[in-house]
Design an enzyme around this catalytic site. Structure first.
Site, PDB file in Angstrom:
ATOM      1  N   ARG A   6      76.953  15.711  14.241  1.00  0.00           N
ATOM      2  CA  ARG A   6      75.921  15.069  15.057  1.00  0.00           C
ATOM      3  C   ARG A   6      75.601  13.676  14.519  1.00  0.00           C
ATOM      4  O   ARG A   6      75.985  12.676  15.084  1.00  0.00           O
ATOM      5  CB  ARG A   6      74.663  15.957  15.097  1.00  0.00           C
ATOM      6  CG  ARG A   6      73.684  15.605  16.235  1.00  0.00           C
ATOM      7  CD  ARG A   6      72.705  14.506  15.895  1.00  0.00           C
ATOM      8  NE  ARG A   6      71.892  14.779  14.721  1.00  0.00           N
ATOM      9  CZ  ARG A   6      71.079  13.887  14.177  1.00  0.00           C
ATOM     10  NH1 ARG A   6      70.977  12.665  14.680  1.00  0.00           N
ATOM     11  NH2 ARG A   6      70.384  14.184  13.089  1.00  0.00           N
ATOM     12  N   ASP A   7      74.927  13.602  13.398  1.00  0.00           N
ATOM     13  CA  ASP A   7      74.515  12.319  12.840  1.00  0.00           C
ATOM     14  C   ASP A   7      75.712  11.496  12.376  1.00  0.00           C
ATOM     15  O   ASP A   7      75.712  10.273  12.452  1.00  0.00           O
ATOM     16  CB  ASP A   7      73.549  12.564  11.676  1.00  0.00           C
ATOM     17  CG  ASP A   7      72.849  11.306  11.219  1.00  0.00           C
ATOM     18  OD1 ASP A   7      72.718  10.367  12.027  1.00  0.00           O
ATOM     19  OD2 ASP A   7      72.414  11.260  10.054  1.00  0.00           O
TER      20      ASP A   7
ATOM     21  N   HIS B 282      67.121  13.750   3.239  1.00  0.00           N
ATOM     22  CA  HIS B 282      68.214  13.166   4.020  1.00  0.00           C
ATOM     23  C   HIS B 282      68.382  11.718   3.568  1.00  0.00           C
ATOM     24  O   HIS B 282      67.679  10.822   4.042  1.00  0.00           O
ATOM     25  CB  HIS B 282      67.859  13.233   5.509  1.00  0.00           C
ATOM     26  CG  HIS B 282      68.942  12.777   6.431  1.00  0.00           C
ATOM     27  ND1 HIS B 282      69.545  13.623   7.338  1.00  0.00           N
ATOM     28  CD2 HIS B 282      69.534  11.566   6.608  1.00  0.00           C
ATOM     29  CE1 HIS B 282      70.450  12.951   8.031  1.00  0.00           C
ATOM     30  NE2 HIS B 282      70.454  11.688   7.597  1.00  0.00           N
TER      31      HIS B 282
ATOM     32  N   HIS C 199      70.532   8.152   2.752  1.00  0.00           N
ATOM     33  CA  HIS C 199      71.670   7.291   3.048  1.00  0.00           C
ATOM     34  C   HIS C 199      72.028   6.530   1.772  1.00  0.00           C
ATOM     35  O   HIS C 199      71.171   6.309   0.918  1.00  0.00           O
ATOM     36  CB  HIS C 199      71.331   6.332   4.186  1.00  0.00           C
ATOM     37  CG  HIS C 199      71.327   6.982   5.533  1.00  0.00           C
ATOM     38  ND1 HIS C 199      71.854   6.391   6.654  1.00  0.00           N
ATOM     39  CD2 HIS C 199      70.861   8.183   5.950  1.00  0.00           C
ATOM     40  CE1 HIS C 199      71.722   7.188   7.702  1.00  0.00           C
ATOM     41  NE2 HIS C 199      71.101   8.293   7.294  1.00  0.00           N
TER      42      HIS C 199
ATOM     43  N   CYS D 156      72.789   4.833  11.816  1.00  0.00           N
ATOM     44  CA  CYS D 156      71.777   5.005  12.867  1.00  0.00           C
ATOM     45  C   CYS D 156      71.959   3.907  13.898  1.00  0.00           C
ATOM     46  O   CYS D 156      71.888   2.725  13.554  1.00  0.00           O
ATOM     47  CB  CYS D 156      70.368   4.950  12.275  1.00  0.00           C
ATOM     48  SG  CYS D 156      69.079   5.067  13.543  1.00  0.00           S
TER      49      CYS D 156
ATOM     50  N   ASN E  85      75.663   8.198   5.665  1.00  0.00           N
ATOM     51  CA  ASN E  85      74.939   9.270   4.995  1.00  0.00           C
ATOM     52  C   ASN E  85      75.547   9.574   3.637  1.00  0.00           C
ATOM     53  O   ASN E  85      76.683   9.191   3.337  1.00  0.00           O
ATOM     54  CB  ASN E  85      75.021  10.550   5.841  1.00  0.00           C
ATOM     55  CG  ASN E  85      74.245  10.468   7.127  1.00  0.00           C
ATOM     56  OD1 ASN E  85      73.027  10.495   7.123  1.00  0.00           O
ATOM     57  ND2 ASN E  85      74.950  10.381   8.244  1.00  0.00           N
TER      58      ASN E  85
END
Length: 317
Positions: free
Chosen positions: A26-27, A219, A221, A252, A261
């Site tokens: 997803r991300d 989460h 980065h 993003c 990430n």
């Protein structure tokens, strides 16, 4: 893989096991310019599950206009029905997204909020408070149906437009998300500017406002190379859920300074070296990222993937 490495050297007072919340499908993929075929995404999720990951965020039920890469959610999710024993959460922005997800049998969802007004406006076209109001019926309906809800909170450590984000500001929004009924909270370092002391300060602030560490995930980065250091700080505080993306994919689309990430392989290498269980087979995971990099037409940014893939090629030659 280099035989016997990393050498396991435990450190006192760290969790014995960490649950990795894999966000690659997803991300990790949402910011790809070229649309990845649905069958490749489905195989990606299957390979991640085969590597031992127990939580794999599968897709997002946002409007295709906003994230074209994930426009195939209705096609993709049914292809994952044969995966057993793996949680497959999906992102939903509103009640319409929830309807679409539930219709396909999703049992874990996530909503995505912001700690800052500028990012809330750019990402959700709403103020922070308006976005929370939008999430309220989504979370309420999901909980009434027995669905697990994760609350993402972005820009927790810094914002490209607003700069510093005070800890109390993040805590206020985080507390609101939890009060809506979220089961867990993921703290997003969206542009990768966090440092370990900042991480510990925010975690302590959340605890002071009644948010238990057991409900918190992190989460990070790796924009400034701090993701693993920040993760270790979170582990020392007792956090046991860490988000990561296979191969270090992601960013993003609404914050241009947000780079990839934390790579799942880099995280697993560190955790296994600390003697912390993950259930993940690093060899299979690395092979998956090498496979996906081939489909995307570029090498993986993960240092561990590059190191282990290079070791394998040397052995083969």
């Amino acid at each position: 893989m280099t035989e016997g490495l990393p050498m396991e050297v435990p450190v006192a007072d760290l969790p014995p096991r960490v649950r990795i919340h894999e966000v690659g499908p997803r991300d990790g993929l949402q910011n790809e310019k070229e649309v990845v075929p649905t069958e490749v995404k489905a195989e990606f999720v299957h390979r991640l599950a085969d590597a031992g990951l127990t939580t794999v965020e599968a897709t997002s039920f946002v409007h295709p206009k906003w994230v074209p890469q994930l426009a195939d959610a209705e096609d993709l999710f049914p292809r994952l029905g044969d995966i057993e024993g793996v949680a497959l959460p999906v992102l939903v922005p509103n009640e319409r997204g929830l309807d679409r997800a539930v219709a396909l049998g999703a049992r874990r969802i996530a909503v995505f909020g912001s700690a800052t007004e500028t990012f809330a406006s750019r990402n959700l076209n709403r103020t922070v408070d308006e976005s929370l109001t939008m999430f309220e019926p989504v979370v309420a309906r999901a909980k009434a149906d027995g669905i697990h809800v994760r609350g993402y909170l972005s820009m927790c450590f810094g914002d490209p437009w607003e700069g510093k984000v005070p800890v109390h500001q993040v805590v206020r929004v985080a507390r609101r998300l939890m009060d809506l009924g979220c089961d867990e909270l993921s703290l997003g370092d969206t542009i990768g500017v966090a440092t370990p002391g900042h991480v510990l300060s925010l975690l302590a602030g959340l605890n002071e406002e009644g948010v238990p560490t057991s409900a918190i995930g992190v989460h990070f980065h790796d924009t400034y190379g701090q993701a693993l250091a920040n993760t270790l700080a979170a582990l020392q505080h007792g956090v046991t859920t860490v988000d990561a993306s296979a191969g270090g994919l992601g960013g993003c689309p609404y914050a241009k300074s947000a780079t990839g990430n934390l790579a799942t392989e880099d995280l697993v290498w560190m955790l296994h070296g600390l003697g912390i269980e993950t259930g993940v087979d690093l060899g299979r995971l690395t092979a998956t990222s090498v496979w996906l990099a081939g489909r995307l037409g570029r090498p993986s940014p993960s240092r561990t993937v590059r190191a282990l893939a290079g070791t394998a090629s040397h052995k083969e030659s």
